[in-house]
Write a protein that holds these residues in place. Structure first.
Motif, PDB file in Angstrom:
ATOM      1  N   SER A 162       0.887  -1.169   0.134  1.00 13.98           N
ATOM      2  CA  SER A 162      -0.032  -0.006  -0.017  1.00 13.98           C
ATOM      3  C   SER A 162       0.803   1.275   0.160  1.00 13.98           C
ATOM      4  CB  SER A 162      -0.973  -0.143   1.108  1.00 13.98           C
ATOM      5  OG  SER A 162      -0.872   1.117   1.818  1.00 13.98           O
ATOM      6  N   ARG A 166       1.060   4.016  -3.027  1.00 16.89           N
ATOM      7  CA  ARG A 166       0.966   5.261  -2.740  1.00 16.89           C
ATOM      8  C   ARG A 166       1.874   6.199  -3.051  1.00 16.89           C
ATOM      9  NH1 ARG A 166       2.448   9.320  -1.511  1.00 16.89           N
ATOM     10  NH2 ARG A 166       2.451  10.975   0.354  1.00 16.89           N
ATOM     11  N   PHE A 167       3.274   5.854  -2.926  1.00 16.41           N
ATOM     12  CA  PHE A 167       4.608   6.700  -3.384  1.00 16.41           C
ATOM     13  C   PHE A 167       4.915   6.650  -5.032  1.00 16.41           C
ATOM     14  CE2 PHE A 167       5.176   7.203   1.137  1.00 16.41           C
ATOM     15  CZ  PHE A 167       5.608   8.564   1.149  1.00 16.41           C
ATOM     16  N   PRO A 169       3.105   7.741  -7.611  1.00 19.48           N
ATOM     17  CA  PRO A 169       3.048   9.077  -8.452  1.00 19.48           C
ATOM     18  C   PRO A 169       3.905  10.098  -7.744  1.00 19.48           C
ATOM     19  CG  PRO A 169       0.813   8.390  -7.203  1.00 19.48           C
ATOM     20  CD  PRO A 169       1.685   7.378  -7.035  1.00 19.48           C
TER      21      PRO A 169
ATOM     22  N   GLY B  96      -1.480   7.155   4.343  1.00 23.95           N
ATOM     23  CA  GLY B  96      -2.591   6.625   3.686  1.00 23.95           C
ATOM     24  C   GLY B  96      -2.549   6.493   2.268  1.00 23.95           C
ATOM     25  N   ALA B  97      -3.314   5.629   1.385  1.00 22.39           N
ATOM     26  CA  ALA B  97      -3.541   5.692   0.133  1.00 22.39           C
ATOM     27  C   ALA B  97      -4.354   7.000  -0.405  1.00 22.39           C
ATOM     28  CB  ALA B  97      -3.991   4.394  -0.424  1.00 22.39           C
ATOM     29  N   SER B 139      -1.532  12.467  -4.355  1.00 28.09           N
ATOM     30  CA  SER B 139      -0.707  13.193  -5.445  1.00 28.09           C
ATOM     31  C   SER B 139      -1.699  14.433  -6.037  1.00 28.09           C
ATOM     32  CB  SER B 139      -0.379  12.216  -6.830  1.00 28.09           C
ATOM     33  OG  SER B 139      -1.385  11.309  -6.803  1.00 28.09           O
TER      34      SER B 139
END
Lengths: 266, 279
Positions: A162, A166-167, A169, B96-97, B139
């Motif tokens: 996860s 998330r990282f 982009p 978190g996503a 993002s």
């Protein structure tokens, strides 16, 4: 990069989009096995009908699937041609020259392989186009749960997956920024011979590595400050719910499976 | 007022044989409910101090007590329950996503059941004005929005103390103002104790008390008015002056003598009007 369709998500409102990601992952996996089960025209027709049905239900235009096939086209052509030219004797022989052997069986087999490639690529494109990467990660983590019994650190892997997603982009942005910064200082990316190109990547890779380390350090501090001790003793905010439509997809799938097993030439 | 944090003779060395410690015999108290600003130039030990308070850096000598609990390796998680921290880089602390996942992260770590988690996450997002962004990914957010999400994560776990470790230093002026207004509002509603570590002098000017730290030592401790009245001394410490102090220096150079005490922008405005209408 922008016309690379595989692994991209297309936000639409359809039945397929709202399916449980666990369900979609499992279905795609079983579907691939199903494709290899089919071995005669009737079973292939069945499975093609199932695939087209799934694609229509997703409301995604066919163009996206064709784009998904494009990068793999050379592999498909290569395999099909190889199969066609060098298949063992069987059925009517159309052409025989040195070790090249075009036979009836070879022709049929290469046709089947072509269809198999097409179907599997289309279905996996459907999976990624209709499911958010994040949901795929959550679904995978949930499906891996049984591996706990063989001491696989499932929760830690899920957390890593996860965070990595998330990282992606963020790191892409960073890579772009570094590339532009180095270009502004006179670095030529993607030019010259192979060795020169590889060398020009160093001013991109080294700062990217350093910044990744800094990010990891900051992130771990922030996680600790927010009470993260280990990934096992945590509750879950994001949950997946199995709904009626998920059950229905399985009923359809089992029907198709039974029909294929019934028509299959054993 | 009762002390919520007591720091006694805190010394920290990054390397055991470091001749010059990052923190050198620092002692101070934080009163419950106050807004304490810690100022100092880059490398003066501000962040080291913040991380020491939360047990993120194990200090060599000294004693830290938070809400009656002495910070030791055994009590460190209890202490962290009482402290919420927001760091400098909005991107690097976003775990978190999506926004909602990030706000829920602290609650997940405390094993709060999901039924309780959902309303708390929603309330926290609404409080910081990010409710419409619940399913957005980091993002697609601005720096100021990401810091607001970080603040929502703190609101959800409701700690007694909020430490802002240069939390506004990577934001644009608008984002910075929004963030500080939000913190002020939260503090009024929830009786939070705020420790803001900053070199933004305007942020420090809004505090109840200011600690000045230089080369790991505490050199001054007073209310902002007293601190900012010592104009030249602050510049010697590598700090900037608040806008009104700069204006006064410029006036003095032109032969106008403004009052020596520190004034806020509105007080300064008042004084200017008065002196003009008197002539």
């Amino acid at each position: 990069m922008s016309n690379f369709i595989f692994g991209r998500y297309l936000p639409l409102d359809s039945v397929v989009h709202h399916l449980d990601p666990r369900n979609k992952l499992l279905l795609s996996f079983c579907y691939i096995i199903l494709v290899f089960m089919a071995n005669n025209p009737v079973s292939y027709l069945l499975i093609i009908a199932f695939t087209i049905g799934a694609i229509l239900a997703s409301k995604i235009s066919l163009g996206f699937f064709l784009k998904g096939i494009r990068p793999l086209l050379w592999l498909i052509v290569f395999t099909v041609v190889l199969q066609l030219l060098f298949s063992p004797a069987g059925g009517h022989v159309y052409l025989h020259w040195a070790f090249v052997n075009i036979t009836q069986f070879g022709l049929i087999n290469s046709g089947y392989i072509f269809i198999r490639f097409l179907l599997i690529i289309m279905m996996s494109t459907l999976l990624t186009l209709s499911t958010q990467p994040l949901d795929i990660a959550t679904g995978l983590a949930s499906l891996m749960k049984p591996l706990r019994w063989v001491k696989v650190p499932v929760d830690t892997l899920a957390m890593m997956l996860s965070i990595a997603l998330r990282f992606v982009p963020t790191l892409m942005d960073e890579a772009n920024k570094i590339m532009n910064a180095q270009r502004a200082r006179g670095v030529d990316f993607g030019e010259g011979g192979l060795l020169k190109q590889a060398k020009s990547l160093i001013p991109l890779m080294v700062p990217l590595f350093m910044s990744a380390f800094n990010r990891a350090e900051d992130l771990s501090t922030a996680m600790e400050a927010r009470g993260y001790q280990d990934s096992e003793h945590r509750s879950q905010y994001r949950i997946l719910t199995w709904q009626r439509r998920d059950t229905i997809t399985w009923i359809i799938f089992v029907v198709v499976l039974a029909a294929i097993l019934a028509t299959r030439r054993w | 007022m009762a002390n919520i944090i007591e720091v006694k003779h805190l010394t920290y060395r990054y390397q055991a044989d470091d001749p010059r410690p990052a923190l050198d015999d620092v002692s101070f108290d934080v009163h419950a409910g106050e807004w304490l600003a810690i100022v100092g130039h880059n490398g003066s030990g501000k962040s080291t101090l913040a991380k020491s308070l939360d047990g993120l850096l194990p200090f060599t000598t000294g004693e830290v007590t938070v809400g009656g609990i002495q910070l030791t390796p055994e009590t460190v998680w209890q202490v962290r329950e009482k402290i919420g921290m927001i760091f400098q880089n909005p991107d690097n602390q976003f775990v978190g996503a999506t926004v909602a996942d990030d706000v829920a992260f602290g609650l997940e770590n405390r094993q709060i059941p999901r039924e309780e988690m959902v309303p708390r996450v929603e309330a926290a997002m609404a409080q910081v004005g990010m409710a419409d962004f619940a399913h957005r990914e980091p993002s697609s957010l601005s720096g100021g929005q990401k810091q607001r999400v970080a603040l929502a994560g703190i609101v959800a776990i409701a700690p007694d103390v909020l430490i802002l470790d240069e939390a506004t230093s990577m934001l644009d002026p608008q984002g910075r103002r929004d963030m500080l207004n939000l913190v002020r509002q939260l503090r009024a509603e929830r009786h939070l104790t705020v420790i803001s570590i900053t070199h933004d002098i305007d942020e420090a000017a809004g505090a109840d008390r200011v600690l000045v730290i230089d080369d790991g030592r505490l050199v001054d401790e007073a209310d902002p008015a007293t601190i900012f009245a010592r104009g030249d001394q602050l510049i010697k410490l590598g700090l900037d002056l608040p806008f009104t102090a700069k204006l006064k220096t410029a006036l003095r150079q032109r032969g106008i003598e403004p009052p020596a005490t520190y004034q806020t922008a509105s007080e300064m405005e008042e004084w200017l009007w008065q002196s003009l209408s008197n002539t």
